[in-house]
Enzyme design. Structure first.
Site, short mmCIF file in Angstrom:
data_model
loop_
_atom_site.label_atom_id
_atom_site.label_comp_id
_atom_site.label_asym_id
_atom_site.label_seq_id
_atom_site.Cartn_x
_atom_site.Cartn_y
_atom_site.Cartn_z
N THR A 117 0.83 -1.21 0.00
CA THR A 117 0.00 0.00 0.00
C THR A 117 0.86 1.26 0.00
O THR A 117 1.97 1.25 0.54
CB THR A 117 -0.90 0.02 1.27
OG1 THR A 117 -1.47 1.31 1.40
CG2 THR A 117 -0.11 -0.26 2.53
N TYR A 141 -1.28 -0.40 10.51
CA TYR A 141 -1.59 -1.02 9.21
C TYR A 141 -0.43 -0.81 8.23
O TYR A 141 0.09 -1.76 7.64
CB TYR A 141 -2.89 -0.44 8.64
CG TYR A 141 -3.15 -0.86 7.20
CD1 TYR A 141 -3.46 -2.18 6.90
CD2 TYR A 141 -3.04 0.06 6.15
CE1 TYR A 141 -3.66 -2.58 5.58
CE2 TYR A 141 -3.25 -0.33 4.84
CZ TYR A 141 -3.56 -1.66 4.57
OH TYR A 141 -3.75 -2.05 3.25
N1 LIG Z 1 -8.81 -1.94 -0.60
C1 LIG Z 1 -7.82 -1.07 -0.81
O1 LIG Z 1 -8.01 0.09 -1.22
C2 LIG Z 1 -6.39 -1.51 -0.55
C3 LIG Z 1 -5.37 -0.57 -0.71
C4 LIG Z 1 -4.05 -0.98 -0.48
C5 LIG Z 1 -3.78 -2.30 -0.12
N2 LIG Z 1 -4.79 -3.18 0.05
C6 LIG Z 1 -4.47 -4.56 0.46
O2 LIG Z 1 -5.05 -5.46 -0.47
C7 LIG Z 1 -5.42 -6.68 0.20
C8 LIG Z 1 -6.87 -7.02 -0.13
O3 LIG Z 1 -7.71 -5.94 0.28
P1 LIG Z 1 -9.30 -6.02 0.11
O4 LIG Z 1 -9.83 -4.65 0.04
O5 LIG Z 1 -9.63 -7.01 -0.95
O6 LIG Z 1 -9.69 -6.64 1.55
P2 LIG Z 1 -10.87 -7.67 1.93
O7 LIG Z 1 -11.07 -7.51 3.40
O8 LIG Z 1 -12.02 -7.51 1.02
O9 LIG Z 1 -10.20 -9.07 1.63
C9 LIG Z 1 -9.24 -9.66 2.49
C10 LIG Z 1 -9.54 -11.13 2.56
O10 LIG Z 1 -8.54 -11.76 3.38
C11 LIG Z 1 -9.16 -12.70 4.22
N3 LIG Z 1 -8.30 -12.86 5.40
C12 LIG Z 1 -7.98 -11.91 6.31
N4 LIG Z 1 -7.13 -12.43 7.21
C13 LIG Z 1 -6.92 -13.72 6.85
C14 LIG Z 1 -6.13 -14.77 7.39
N5 LIG Z 1 -5.41 -14.60 8.50
N6 LIG Z 1 -6.12 -15.97 6.75
C15 LIG Z 1 -6.87 -16.15 5.64
N7 LIG Z 1 -7.64 -15.21 5.09
C16 LIG Z 1 -7.66 -14.00 5.70
C17 LIG Z 1 -10.54 -12.13 4.52
O11 LIG Z 1 -11.46 -13.13 4.92
C18 LIG Z 1 -10.89 -11.46 3.20
O12 LIG Z 1 -11.59 -12.35 2.34
C19 LIG Z 1 -5.18 -6.46 1.68
O13 LIG Z 1 -3.95 -7.07 2.03
C20 LIG Z 1 -5.07 -4.95 1.80
O14 LIG Z 1 -4.24 -4.56 2.87
C21 LIG Z 1 -6.09 -2.82 -0.15
#
Ligand SMILES: NC(=O)c1ccc[n+]([C@@H]2O[C@H](COP(=O)([O-])OP(=O)(O)OC[C@H]3O[C@@H](n4cnc5c(N)ncnc54)[C@H](O)[C@@H]3O)[C@@H](O)[C@H]2O)c1
Length: 323
Positions: A117, A141
């Site tokens: 991120t 985070y």
């Molecule tokens: N959404 C954004 O704008 C954004 C921006 C920068 C980075 N990210 C990163 O992208 C990734 C995905 O984000 P997202 O928006 O799809 O999030 P999300 O919450 O929709 O998806 C994350 C998934 O990971 C699963 N999960 C969490 N902890 C877990 C564990 N210990 N074991 C197995 N599964 C687990 C959850 O059940 C969920 O399905 C994350 O790592 C997030 O930090 C997201």
């Protein structure tokens, strides 16, 4: 067909990546605890329920599917929650990722793609963010992502292992075919909150600060369509398949929109009244967060295709109405 382990594949970005992988001829093996994801979002390959902290379960799945590569999306994603519960983020995002990386190395997986991120930079001192700006996260985070970037770098130094850490800007929009979309609970992202307001589920959208040093005083962010993000992962995988060296790469459009511009665009697209309420600034919100995407273009050959702000809001609105 090559298997790719997709942790967090039942979540927002991971499920779009699974669709893009399947389209590109890979089999995505979704590994997700379903704690914050959705079974309905897993459509393009098998779902193996499990936690990345569970080494035994992880090894069982790696042994069964022998994936060529790992795409690691699993994690908790809320800055606010991370400030309230830092130990939770240390355990899930840091310890969990370490267990996963160790298991991948033990199973001879040589290619790894990580969801990082722009929050690793904290409050950057320039508007356009290049990958080489200082790493100075200001919340647990951002710290959790910076720490795993370091672990990946050390792992690649000691092993036959290469990675791409993709630093996303603001992921937004929904699948253009309407099959999947954003469904966070609780929701903290601006566009779905605006659309909730348009749909009458919220009374107003809060604007945190109108006195920033930006043209209209509200914060400027770089919104990247989730289908473009997903495509960036497929391109990162192809890049690593060419025995290329590890990289840290921004995924953003290079163009910023203010909170007010996003609300105005949502009013036009939905045709609805969207009440706004001005509140005081939130701690740790930089005025601008806009990507330099030169590296993604030159190294991966990636170009955002669907990230016009109207497309982002239109796809999100269509998805929002069918949910
Ligand atoms: N959404 C954004 O704008 C954004 C921006 C920068 C980075 N990210 C990163 O992208 C990734 C995905 O984000 P997202 O928006 O799809 O999030 P999300 O919450 O929709 O998806 C994350 C998934 O990971 C699963 N999960 C969490 N902890 C877990 C564990 N210990 N074991 C197995 N599964 C687990 C959850 O059940 C969920 O399905 C994350 O790592 C997030 O930090 C997201």
């Amino acid at each position: 067909m090559k298997n790719i382990l997709v942790t967090g594949g039942a979540g927002y970005i991971g499920s779009h990546a699974c669709k893009a992988l399947a389209k590109a001829g890979y089999t995505p093996i979704c590994y997700d605890s379903l704690e914050r994801g959705h079974e309905w979002a897993v459509k393009w390959g098998p779902l193996e329920q499990g936690n990345i902290l569970d080494k035994t379960r992880l090894e069982e799945v790696l042994k069964q599917y022998q994936p060529e590569a790992v795409m690691h999306f699993a994690g908790y994603i809320s800055v606010e929650e991370s400030v309230k519960a830092p130990a939770l983020y240390q355990r899930n995002n840091v310890e969990g990722s370490k267990v996963l990386i160790d298991a991948a190395v033990a199973h001879n997986i040589k290619q790894f793609i990580f969801s990082s991120t722009c929050a690793v930079h904290g409050i950057p001192n320039q508007q356009i963010i290049t990958e080489d700006l200082p790493i100075k996260p200001i919340n647990p985070y951002g710290e959790s992502k910076a720490e795993i970037e370091n672990v990946l770098r050390d792992t690649a130094l000691k092993n036959d292992f290469a990675y791409v850490a993709l630093r996303y800007f603001n992921a937004a929009g929904a699948d253009r075919d309407g099959e999947i979309g954003e469904a966070h609970e609780p929701e903290s992202h601006l566009i779905p909150l605006i659309l909730d307001t348009a749909a009458g589920k919220r009374e107003h959208i809060s604007i945190y600060g109108t006195d920033y040093d930006t043209p209209d005083g509200t914060c400027v962010r770089d919104y990247i369509h989730v289908n473009d993000l997903a495509e960036g992962h497929v391109q990162a995988l192809r890049y690593l398949e060419g025995n290329a060296e590890s990289q840290v790469i921004n995924l953003g459009t290079g163009k910023g929109f203010s909170v007010k511009e996003i609300i105005d665009c949502a009013r036009k697209i939905t045709g609805k009244t969207i009440n706004e309420k001005v509140e005081s600034r939130r701690a740790g919100d930089p005025s601008y967060l806009v990507a330099s995407n030169d590296r993604a273009k030159t190294v991966l050959g990636w170009q955002p295709q669907h990230s016009q702000i109207e497309t982002i809001i239109e796809t999100a609105w269509r998805w929002h109405q069918t949910r």
